[in-house]
Design an enzyme around this catalytic site. Structure first.
Site, PDB file in Angstrom:
ATOM      1  N   HIS A   1       0.851  -1.192   0.000  1.00 37.01           N
ATOM      2  CA  HIS A   1       0.000   0.000   0.000  1.00 37.01           C
ATOM      3  C   HIS A   1       0.886   1.242   0.000  1.00 37.01           C
ATOM      4  CE1 HIS A   1      -3.343   2.541   0.357  1.00 37.01           C
ATOM      5  NE2 HIS A   1      -4.057   1.902   1.266  1.00 37.01           N
ATOM      6  N   GLY A   2       1.135   1.767  -1.189  1.00 36.07           N
ATOM      7  CA  GLY A   2       1.941   2.972  -1.324  1.00 36.07           C
ATOM      8  C   GLY A   2       1.092   4.176  -1.645  1.00 36.07           C
TER       9      GLY A   2
ATOM     10  N   HIS B   1      -2.502   6.951  -0.402  1.00 35.20           N
ATOM     11  CA  HIS B   1      -3.439   7.493   0.588  1.00 35.20           C
ATOM     12  C   HIS B   1      -2.798   7.975   1.891  1.00 35.20           C
ATOM     13  CE1 HIS B   1      -6.727   4.866  -1.512  1.00 35.20           C
ATOM     14  NE2 HIS B   1      -6.126   5.724  -2.319  1.00 35.20           N
TER      15      HIS B   1
ATOM     16  N   TYR C   1      -0.254   6.860   3.610  1.00 34.92           N
ATOM     17  CA  TYR C   1       0.473   5.921   4.455  1.00 34.92           C
ATOM     18  C   TYR C   1       1.980   6.078   4.230  1.00 34.92           C
ATOM     19  CZ  TYR C   1      -4.033   3.844   5.555  1.00 34.92           C
ATOM     20  OH  TYR C   1      -5.310   3.655   5.989  1.00 34.92           O
TER      21      TYR C   1
ATOM     22  N   ARG D   1     -10.995  10.894  -8.612  1.00 37.29           N
ATOM     23  CA  ARG D   1     -12.302  11.147  -8.000  1.00 37.29           C
ATOM     24  C   ARG D   1     -12.491  10.397  -6.691  1.00 37.29           C
ATOM     25  NH1 ARG D   1     -14.227   8.313 -12.708  1.00 37.29           N
ATOM     26  NH2 ARG D   1     -14.384   6.086 -12.292  1.00 37.29           N
TER      27      ARG D   1
ATOM     28  N   GLY E   1     -14.376   5.323  -6.325  1.00 35.55           N
ATOM     29  CA  GLY E   1     -15.680   5.885  -6.673  1.00 35.55           C
ATOM     30  C   GLY E   1     -16.376   5.226  -7.843  1.00 35.55           C
TER      31      GLY E   1
ATOM     32  N   GLY F   1     -14.222  -1.443  -3.148  1.00 38.88           N
ATOM     33  CA  GLY F   1     -13.942  -1.642  -1.734  1.00 38.88           C
ATOM     34  C   GLY F   1     -15.173  -1.499  -0.866  1.00 38.88           C
TER      35      GLY F   1
END
Length: 257
Positions: free
Chosen positions: A45-46, A48, A50, A143, A181, A202
Site C-alpha cells: 500500500h503505497g 493514501h 500511508y 475522483r 468511486g 472496496g
C-alpha cells in the site's frame, strides 16, 4: 477507540536512514507471514498518505538525504520494499498500489502525473530485471473520496483525470487496476474504453458481500453505513448486511445513516 471516540495521532518523526532497512525487512516478513497464513498474495500500500506515500510525495517528504528531494530519491523506499517483497514471495504474488494525484492526509505532490510515471518506469525496470511481471499495479482515480468528501485538492476536471489515468495505463507494462468511486456503470465504461484491465471495489463490498452477483444481474445495492466502519463490534457493519433478496431492507439501512 473501544468507546467509539477517536484517538489522537502521535506526533510523527523522521526515520533515520539507518532505520529504513529494518522497515523494509518488516514489509518482507509481513509478506512471508501472509503467504504462510494461506493468502494468495499481498498488495504493497503505497497510497493514501500511508508511510510509502509519505516518501513519494514532495508535499510531505522534506528529507534532505538519499530518500528526499529528487523524484528518484523519493521513489527509493517503495522500490526497496517492492524488490525485497518480490524476492521473498515471488513477483507474481505482489501488487503495488499508489495514488500520485490524491491529496489525502496532507500527502500531496506538485507534479502527480510525472510522479506516477516515475514509479511506473522503475516498476517496469524491476520487472525486466526479475524476468517476471508483478501481479498488478493498482492506481486510485482522482475522483476518490473518503468520509463523503473529495480528498484531492486538485480534484479538477474529468479531462485531467482521464489524461492522467490513460498516461499511467499506457506506460505500465503489466496488469493495471483502477479504483476510486466506481459504480457498476463506470466500471463497465472503464473496461470498454480500455482504461484498465481490472476495476477494484472496496466500500461497496462491505455492504454487498455478493457484489459480483448483484453486478451480474444489475440488482440494487445495499448502502454502506460509514459510522460502523472500523469499530470493535464483530458483527454490526461487518457481517450483518443482507444477501440479495434476504434479510434487512434497504429502508432499514437508510434509517441508520
Amino acid at each position: 477507540m473501544p468507546d467509539g471516540t477517536y484517538g489522537k495521532y502521535p506526533r510523527p518523526r523522521r526515520l533515520d536512514a539507518s532505520e529504513i532497512p529494518e522497515i523494509v525487512q518488516h514489509y518482507r516478513q509481513a509478506a512471508i507471514n501472509a503467504i504462510e497464513a494461506g493468502f494468495d498474495g499481498i498488495e504493497i500500500h503505497g497510497a493514501h498518505g500511508y508511510l510509502t506515500d509519505q516518501f513519494l510525495k514532495d508535499g510531505i517528504n522534506d528529507r534532505t538525504d538519499e530518500y528526499g528531494g529528487s523524484v528518484a530519491n523519493r521513489c527509493k523506499f517503495l522500490m526497496q520494499v517492492t524488490r525485497s517483497v518480490a524476492s521473498a514471495i515471488g513477483p507474481d504474488r505482489v501488487g503495488v498500489r499508489i495514488s500520485p494525484a490524491i491529496d489525502h492526509l496532507e500527502a500531496m505532490d506538485s507534479d502527480p502525473l510525472n510522479l506516477g510515471l516515475a514509479v511506473i518506469e522503475r516498476l517496469n525496470k524491476l520487472q525486466d530485471e526479475l524476468g517476471q511481471k508483478l501481479a498488478y499495479l493498482h492506481m486510485t482515480q482522482l475522483r476518490y473520496t473518503a468520509y463523503g468528501q473529495t480528498e484531492s485538492g486538485r480534484h479538477g476536471s474529468e479531462e485531467e483525470e482521464t489524461r492522467f489515468m490513460r498516461a499511467w495505463r499506457g506506460a505500465y507494462k503489466g496488469t493495471f487496476i483502477c479504483s476510486g468511486g466506481f459504480t457498476r456503470e463506470l466500471g463497465i465504461e472503464a473496461m470498454a474504453c480500455g482504461d484498465a484491465d481490472l476495476v477494484s471495489y472496496g466500500r461497496l463490498f462491505i455492504s454487498n458481500s455478493d457484489l459480483v452477483k448483484r453486478f451480474e444481474v444489475n440488482a440494487p445495492l445495499t448502502r454502506y453505513v460509514r459510522a460502523t466502519f472500523y469499530t470493535k463490534d464483530p458483527v454490526v457493519g461487518y457481517t450483518d448486511y443482507p444477501f440479495l433478496n434476504q434479510g434487512r431492507r434497504d429502508s432499514d439501512i437508510r434509517s441508520r445513516l
